[in-house]
Scaffold this active site. Structure first.
Site, PDB file in Angstrom:
ATOM      1  N   ARG A   1       9.359 -18.815  37.051  1.00 51.47           N
ATOM      2  CA  ARG A   1       8.126 -19.492  37.128  1.00 51.47           C
ATOM      3  C   ARG A   1       7.160 -19.011  38.364  1.00 51.47           C
ATOM      4  O   ARG A   1       6.093 -18.964  38.146  1.00 51.47           O
ATOM      5  CB  ARG A   1       8.670 -20.906  37.438  1.00 51.47           C
ATOM      6  CG  ARG A   1       7.280 -21.571  37.386  1.00 51.47           C
ATOM      7  CD  ARG A   1       7.508 -23.148  37.485  1.00 51.47           C
ATOM      8  NE  ARG A   1       8.016 -23.755  36.417  1.00 51.47           N
ATOM      9  CZ  ARG A   1       9.214 -24.473  36.498  1.00 51.47           C
ATOM     10  NH1 ARG A   1       9.943 -24.322  37.478  1.00 51.47           N
ATOM     11  NH2 ARG A   1       9.910 -24.917  35.367  1.00 51.47           N
TER      12      ARG A   1
ATOM     13  N   ASP B   1      28.163 -23.055  24.477  1.00 54.11           N
ATOM     14  CA  ASP B   1      27.043 -23.315  23.276  1.00 54.11           C
ATOM     15  C   ASP B   1      27.036 -25.126  23.053  1.00 54.11           C
ATOM     16  O   ASP B   1      26.280 -25.286  22.399  1.00 54.11           O
ATOM     17  CB  ASP B   1      27.596 -22.706  21.958  1.00 54.11           C
ATOM     18  CG  ASP B   1      27.037 -21.277  22.093  1.00 54.11           C
ATOM     19  OD1 ASP B   1      26.628 -20.765  23.212  1.00 54.11           O
ATOM     20  OD2 ASP B   1      27.420 -20.579  21.352  1.00 54.11           O
TER      21      ASP B   1
ATOM     22  N   HIS C   1      23.969 -12.496  29.274  1.00 56.97           N
ATOM     23  CA  HIS C   1      25.151 -13.003  29.977  1.00 56.97           C
ATOM     24  C   HIS C   1      25.105 -13.562  31.278  1.00 56.97           C
ATOM     25  O   HIS C   1      26.137 -13.817  31.870  1.00 56.97           O
ATOM     26  CB  HIS C   1      26.170 -11.855  29.672  1.00 56.97           C
ATOM     27  CG  HIS C   1      26.607 -11.712  28.346  1.00 56.97           C
ATOM     28  ND1 HIS C   1      25.800 -10.981  27.316  1.00 56.97           N
ATOM     29  CD2 HIS C   1      27.756 -12.210  27.590  1.00 56.97           C
ATOM     30  CE1 HIS C   1      26.589 -10.791  26.212  1.00 56.97           C
ATOM     31  NE2 HIS C   1      27.612 -11.462  26.220  1.00 56.97           N
TER      32      HIS C   1
ATOM     33  N   ARG D   1       1.003 -15.716  33.564  1.00 60.28           N
ATOM     34  CA  ARG D   1       1.852 -15.124  32.526  1.00 60.28           C
ATOM     35  C   ARG D   1       2.933 -16.344  31.773  1.00 60.28           C
ATOM     36  O   ARG D   1       2.998 -17.233  32.627  1.00 60.28           O
ATOM     37  CB  ARG D   1       2.857 -14.076  32.889  1.00 60.28           C
ATOM     38  CG  ARG D   1       1.807 -12.662  33.027  1.00 60.28           C
ATOM     39  CD  ARG D   1       2.829 -11.748  33.723  1.00 60.28           C
ATOM     40  NE  ARG D   1       2.053 -10.457  33.942  1.00 60.28           N
ATOM     41  CZ  ARG D   1       2.425  -9.640  34.771  1.00 60.28           C
ATOM     42  NH1 ARG D   1       3.325  -9.773  35.586  1.00 60.28           N
ATOM     43  NH2 ARG D   1       1.711  -8.557  34.814  1.00 60.28           N
TER      44      ARG D   1
ATOM     45  N   GLU E   1      18.451 -18.576  21.438  1.00 57.68           N
ATOM     46  CA  GLU E   1      18.928 -17.422  20.672  1.00 57.68           C
ATOM     47  C   GLU E   1      19.031 -17.806  19.012  1.00 57.68           C
ATOM     48  O   GLU E   1      19.029 -17.117  18.274  1.00 57.68           O
ATOM     49  CB  GLU E   1      20.314 -17.056  21.278  1.00 57.68           C
ATOM     50  CG  GLU E   1      21.086 -16.241  20.331  1.00 57.68           C
ATOM     51  CD  GLU E   1      22.683 -16.414  21.007  1.00 57.68           C
ATOM     52  OE1 GLU E   1      23.213 -17.042  21.920  1.00 57.68           O
ATOM     53  OE2 GLU E   1      23.393 -15.171  20.137  1.00 57.68           O
TER      54      GLU E   1
ATOM     55  N   GLN F   1      24.194 -16.066  31.854  1.00 52.91           N
ATOM     56  CA  GLN F   1      24.447 -17.605  31.785  1.00 52.91           C
ATOM     57  C   GLN F   1      25.770 -17.766  31.708  1.00 52.91           C
ATOM     58  O   GLN F   1      26.241 -18.942  31.565  1.00 52.91           O
ATOM     59  CB  GLN F   1      23.741 -17.961  30.513  1.00 52.91           C
ATOM     60  CG  GLN F   1      22.318 -17.752  30.365  1.00 52.91           C
ATOM     61  CD  GLN F   1      21.841 -17.839  29.051  1.00 52.91           C
ATOM     62  OE1 GLN F   1      21.657 -18.927  28.497  1.00 52.91           O
ATOM     63  NE2 GLN F   1      21.616 -16.780  28.357  1.00 52.91           N
TER      64      GLN F   1
ATOM     65  N   GLY G   1      36.474 -22.396  22.131  1.00 54.36           N
ATOM     66  CA  GLY G   1      35.447 -22.992  21.247  1.00 54.36           C
ATOM     67  C   GLY G   1      35.763 -23.418  19.847  1.00 54.36           C
ATOM     68  O   GLY G   1      36.889 -23.433  19.604  1.00 54.36           O
TER      69      GLY G   1
ATOM     70  N   ARG H   1      37.740 -12.092  21.253  1.00 56.20           N
ATOM     71  CA  ARG H   1      37.515 -12.547  19.929  1.00 56.20           C
ATOM     72  C   ARG H   1      38.350 -11.921  18.882  1.00 56.20           C
ATOM     73  O   ARG H   1      38.469 -10.615  18.916  1.00 56.20           O
ATOM     74  CB  ARG H   1      35.880 -12.627  19.559  1.00 56.20           C
ATOM     75  CG  ARG H   1      35.050 -12.961  20.577  1.00 56.20           C
ATOM     76  CD  ARG H   1      33.733 -13.181  19.972  1.00 56.20           C
ATOM     77  NE  ARG H   1      32.767 -13.326  21.019  1.00 56.20           N
ATOM     78  CZ  ARG H   1      32.321 -14.801  21.558  1.00 56.20           C
ATOM     79  NH1 ARG H   1      32.844 -15.696  21.140  1.00 56.20           N
ATOM     80  NH2 ARG H   1      31.679 -14.867  22.408  1.00 56.20           N
TER      81      ARG H   1
HETATM   82  O1  F6P Z   1      30.224 -18.237  23.986  1.00 57.77           O
HETATM   83  C1  F6P Z   1      29.389 -18.485  23.146  1.00 57.77           C
HETATM   84  C2  F6P Z   1      28.241 -17.120  23.344  1.00 57.77           C
HETATM   85  O2  F6P Z   1      27.862 -16.860  24.643  1.00 57.77           O
HETATM   86  C3  F6P Z   1      26.758 -17.609  22.359  1.00 57.77           C
HETATM   87  O3  F6P Z   1      26.046 -18.245  23.131  1.00 57.77           O
HETATM   88  C4  F6P Z   1      26.573 -16.351  22.341  1.00 57.77           C
HETATM   89  O4  F6P Z   1      25.993 -16.052  20.998  1.00 57.77           O
HETATM   90  C5  F6P Z   1      27.852 -15.225  22.074  1.00 57.77           C
HETATM   91  O5  F6P Z   1      28.791 -15.847  22.940  1.00 57.77           O
HETATM   92  C6  F6P Z   1      27.955 -13.946  22.943  1.00 57.77           C
HETATM   93  O6  F6P Z   1      28.999 -13.429  22.575  1.00 57.77           O
HETATM   94  P1  F6P Z   1      29.549 -11.953  23.272  1.00 57.77           P
HETATM   95  O7  F6P Z   1      29.740 -12.379  24.643  1.00 57.77           O
HETATM   96  O8  F6P Z   1      30.731 -11.594  22.472  1.00 57.77           O
HETATM   97  O9  F6P Z   1      28.416 -11.087  22.925  1.00 57.77           O
END
Ligand code: F6P
Length: 334
Positions: free
Chosen positions: A161, A134, A252, A169, A225, A254, A109, A79
């Site tokens: 689950r 996202d 992460h 819970r 989030e 995800q 993105g 970034r």
């Molecule tokens: O790429 C999007 C994203 O995964 C968002 O969902 C999240 O807020 C952000 O990047 C997290 O960024 P980083 O990996 O720089 O912490």
């Protein structure tokens, strides 16, 4: 010998589908006998001059084929905050000119597309391929990465689950999405979440407490989030609900994993469309998909990068609207 030399970079948060797109770009560049180079570390690589010339040979073929099934990006990403400054953009153009690049493909993105637009305004032939988990580039129904991420989330939700239900819970499952609740909504709908907390449905914390307390059987609450972190939600509700709650941020996880078929398909379609533009010398375009059916297949199209900001939501998408409607109904069910 071709007169075209293509540079490709992946920028912003990595996601599934990026490597698949890189492999498809490699194959088409080879077919059309274009020169190809990869820029390492996203936009940062344009400033640091980390360009790698790609040779078409058996070793590269098999390396890229192997990578193409995996998530992440083998040419790395970063970034870069100061890319909004014109002096920085001009530095990038200088490096691209030094390498005699005729066309630049940016895979990324929102932020990456802003950079692509700026470079195209400075006279470069730029093409955009949308990629972010996202799904917040609203001109296209789906971006690369989103579908793999939500499909992976279904496994995590199922896993949670099992243990949550065994103890009566409720898991507060935090799903990524910087300013967009779509990954959360899709994860909840297809993953059979009991409650979904996203800004797009305009629910308050009090509503969520009511949903929890009125529902008989619940074990999964998905919170985006973009609303708040699950740890904060836990603090706000733990003394007001009649069930034990656990903070379960998927984080992460995800963004990793292997590319799902849906992203392999999308990468292929997006790259084919990009090459149509490239061959027609129709630059300043990014590609998208619309009219998607239940299998996430639809019509691929191109649009001027400078027009994408006029799309501020996915209201035109039947599929996405249906998902929001379904999670709303599930939230409100007795
Ligand atoms: O790429 C999007 C994203 O995964 C968002 O969902 C999240 O807020 C952000 O990047 C997290 O960024 P980083 O990996 O720089 O912490």
């Amino acid at each position: 010998m071709s007169t075209r030399k293509i540079a490709v970079l992946t920028s912003g948060g990595d996601c599934c589908g990026m490597n698949a797109a890189l492999y498809d770009i490699y194959k088409l560049s080879k077919k059309y006998k274009f020169e190809l180079c990869f820029v390492l570390n996203g936009l940062k690589g344009l400033l640091d001059d980390t360009f790698i010339d790609v040779s078409y040979n058996h070793e590269t073929d098999s390396k890229l084929k192997d990578y193409s099934k995996k998530g992440g990006t083998f040419i790395y990403s970063a970034r870069v905050k100061n890319f909004i400054e014109e002096s920085v953009q001009k530095e990038a153009v200088k490096t691209l000119k030094k390498h005699k690049i005729t066309d630049l493909i940016v895979i990324g993105g929102n932020g990456s597309f802003k950079a692509a637009l700026a470079l195209s305004k400075l006279g470069l032939n730029v093409y955009g391929i949308p990629a972010t988990i996202d799904n917040d580039l609203f001109y296209t129904e789906f971006t690369l990465g989103f579908l793999s991420s939500f499909i992976h989330n279904l496994d995590y939700i199922d896993t949670l689950r099992v243990t949550m239900r065994s103890h009566h819970r409720l898991a507060l499952v935090e799903v990524m999405g910087n300013k967009c609740g779509e990954l959360a909504a899709f994860s909840s709908y297809y993953g059979d979440g009991d409650i979904c907390f996203v800004n797009e449905l305009n629910n308050s914390v009090d509503d969520i407490i009511k949903f929890i307390n009125k529902k008989s059987e619940k074990s999964i609450l998905i919170v985006s989030e973009s609303v708040m972190h699950s740890s904060k939600l836990l603090e706000l509700i733990k003394d007001k609900v009649d069930i034990e709650v656990k903070d379960c941020n998927l984080g992460h996880l995800q963004r990793g994993g292997n590319n799902e078929m849906e992203d392999l398909y999308l990468a292929n379609e997006f790259v084919n469309e990009t090459f149509k533009n490239l061959l027609n010398e129709d630059s300043g375009k990014c590609v998208g998909i619309k009219g998607c059916d239940d299998k996430f297949k639809g019509e691929v199209f191109s649009i001027d990068i400078n027009k994408i900001d006029s799309f501020t939501n996915h209201n035109y998408s039947e599929l996405i609207n249906r998902v929001y409607q379904k999670v709303k109904e599930t939230n409100e069910a007795k």
